[in-house]
Design an enzyme around this catalytic site. Structure first.
Site, short mmCIF file in Angstrom:
data_model
loop_
_atom_site.label_atom_id
_atom_site.label_comp_id
_atom_site.label_asym_id
_atom_site.label_seq_id
_atom_site.Cartn_x
_atom_site.Cartn_y
_atom_site.Cartn_z
N ILE A 1 51.60 11.39 44.88
CA ILE A 1 50.56 10.43 44.49
C ILE A 1 50.53 9.25 45.47
O ILE A 1 49.45 8.79 45.89
CB ILE A 1 50.83 9.93 43.05
CG1 ILE A 1 50.61 11.09 42.05
CG2 ILE A 1 49.96 8.74 42.70
CD1 ILE A 1 51.05 10.80 40.62
N ARG B 1 62.83 6.50 50.90
CA ARG B 1 64.16 6.65 51.52
C ARG B 1 64.13 7.66 52.67
O ARG B 1 64.93 7.59 53.57
CB ARG B 1 65.18 7.08 50.46
CG ARG B 1 65.43 6.02 49.40
CD ARG B 1 66.06 6.62 48.16
NE ARG B 1 65.21 7.69 47.62
CZ ARG B 1 65.54 8.47 46.61
NH1 ARG B 1 66.70 8.34 46.03
NH2 ARG B 1 64.69 9.41 46.20
N ASN C 1 54.70 2.52 43.13
CA ASN C 1 54.50 3.94 42.76
C ASN C 1 55.81 4.73 42.71
O ASN C 1 55.92 5.70 41.98
CB ASN C 1 53.54 4.55 43.79
CG ASN C 1 53.61 6.07 43.83
OD1 ASN C 1 53.07 6.75 42.97
ND2 ASN C 1 54.30 6.61 44.83
N TYR D 1 63.01 8.88 30.60
CA TYR D 1 61.85 8.66 31.48
C TYR D 1 60.76 7.89 30.72
O TYR D 1 60.18 6.93 31.23
CB TYR D 1 61.33 10.01 31.97
CG TYR D 1 60.11 9.96 32.86
CD1 TYR D 1 60.20 9.55 34.18
CD2 TYR D 1 58.85 10.35 32.38
CE1 TYR D 1 59.08 9.52 35.01
CE2 TYR D 1 57.72 10.34 33.20
CZ TYR D 1 57.84 9.92 34.51
OH TYR D 1 56.73 9.90 35.33
N THR E 1 52.20 17.48 42.10
CA THR E 1 53.16 16.98 43.12
C THR E 1 54.49 17.71 42.90
O THR E 1 54.59 18.56 42.01
CB THR E 1 53.42 15.46 42.97
OG1 THR E 1 54.22 15.24 41.80
CG2 THR E 1 52.15 14.65 42.87
#
Ligand SMILES: NC(=O)c1ccc[n+]([C@@H]2O[C@H](COP(=O)([O-])OP(=O)(O)OC[C@H]3O[C@@H](n4cnc5c(N)ncnc54)[C@H](OP(=O)(O)O)[C@@H]3O)[C@@H](O)[C@H]2O)c1
Length: 254
Positions: A18, A38, A86, A151, A186
């Site tokens: 995204i 990262r 994000n 989550y 994704t």
């Protein structure tokens, strides 16, 4: 017509999924875009997709790394006026199998990482009298579902953080909104499908169909559909919209 010419946007987690779609959309609208994450290789690949995109490596769970991310972005393209928080990770487990390490990881990246990002962004935006903060939360930030308690708790926290900052910055020309995607095409969805297949023995089509059932339109959302909503929220005409959690999910939540 390019609507974001002269603006500088920083997209965390812009090296994939995204975030990559948002970065490309904003760059095509004329913004200078800095992406972060990262993995340098992923960032290099995405920045190669448009001349307006540059990158910096950073870990959003580390306050020093977040501070350096903004400093580097500032050096590359001037003050950050648009922050897209994000970056995130999704892992699922029943409550019994959610140990403290999984809980801390979900809260640490998704909620604390977003907090650190927006706190640093606010320093860089102060005094400009215009700014846009967008958090990429989730439909899991608005409703609960089994096996994603950590989550979902983190993403509900992101929505609460967003609503509070919207009020705090309302008089400063800065809008703060959450965009809440449903299942989106994704690596997160790829992993979720693989997990369903492994745990239930379903084939890929059946596992995918278990996910599309949560979306009344029967589809998996495309990253570009999330990017289009973000683009509108950061562009002209959206000044009156703040503190909202806008679902991009085919009617799954509201
Ligand atoms: N896909 C979905 O179904 C879905 C639905 C609702 C919400 N979301 C949310 O959308 C956001 C983007 O996810 P995605 O679906 O695009 O998955 P993705 O492709 O895995 O993207 C996540 C990005 O976050 C970055 N990231 C993760 N941990 C980080 C850390 N500690 N520091 C810096 N960057 C970090 C990753 O980059 P590095 O690995 O290089 O650090 C990666 O680029 C997440 O917040 C996710 O929760 C996704």
């Amino acid at each position: 017509m390019a609507t974001l010419t002269g603006k500088h946007a920083l997209v965390t987690g812009g090296g994939s999924g995204i975030g990559a779609a948002i970065a490309l959309k904003l760059a095509r609208e004329g913004a200078a875009v800095t992406i972060s994450g990262r993995r340098q290789q992923a960032l290099e690949e995405q920045s190669g997709r448009h001349t307006n995109i540059d990158f910096v490596t950073a870990d959003i769970t580390n306050p020093n790394s977040v501070a350096s991310m903004f400093e580097s972005a500032h050096k590359m393209a001037g003050p950050v006026e648009i922050i897209i928080a994000n970056a995130g990770i999704a892992k699922s487990a029943s409550l019994a199998k959610t140990d403290l390490s999984l809980w801390n990881e979900m809260i640490g990246v998704n909620l604390t990482g977003t907090f650190l990002t927006l706190k640093e962004a606010a320093k860089h935006m102060s005094g400009a009298n215009w700014g846009r903060m967008i958090t990429i939360a989730s439909t899991a930030g608005i409703k609960g579902s089994s096996y994603i308690s950590a989550y979902s708790a983190a993403k509900h926290g992101v929505v609460g953080l967003t609503r509070s900052l919207a009020i705090e910055f309302a008089g400063k020309g800065i809008t703060v909104n959450a965009v809440c995607p449903g299942f989106t095409e994704t690596s997160i969805v790829e992993t979720t499908i693989a997990n369903i297949m492994e745990k239930t023995g379903l084939d890929e089509e059946a596992a995918r169909s278990a996910l599309t059932k949560s979306n009344p339109t029967g589809k998996i959302i495309q990253p570009e559909e999330v990017a289009a909503v973000v683009n509108w929220l950061v562009g002209p005409g959206s000044d009156a919209v703040t503190g909202q959690s806008i679902s991009v999910c085919g009617g799954e939540t509201w």
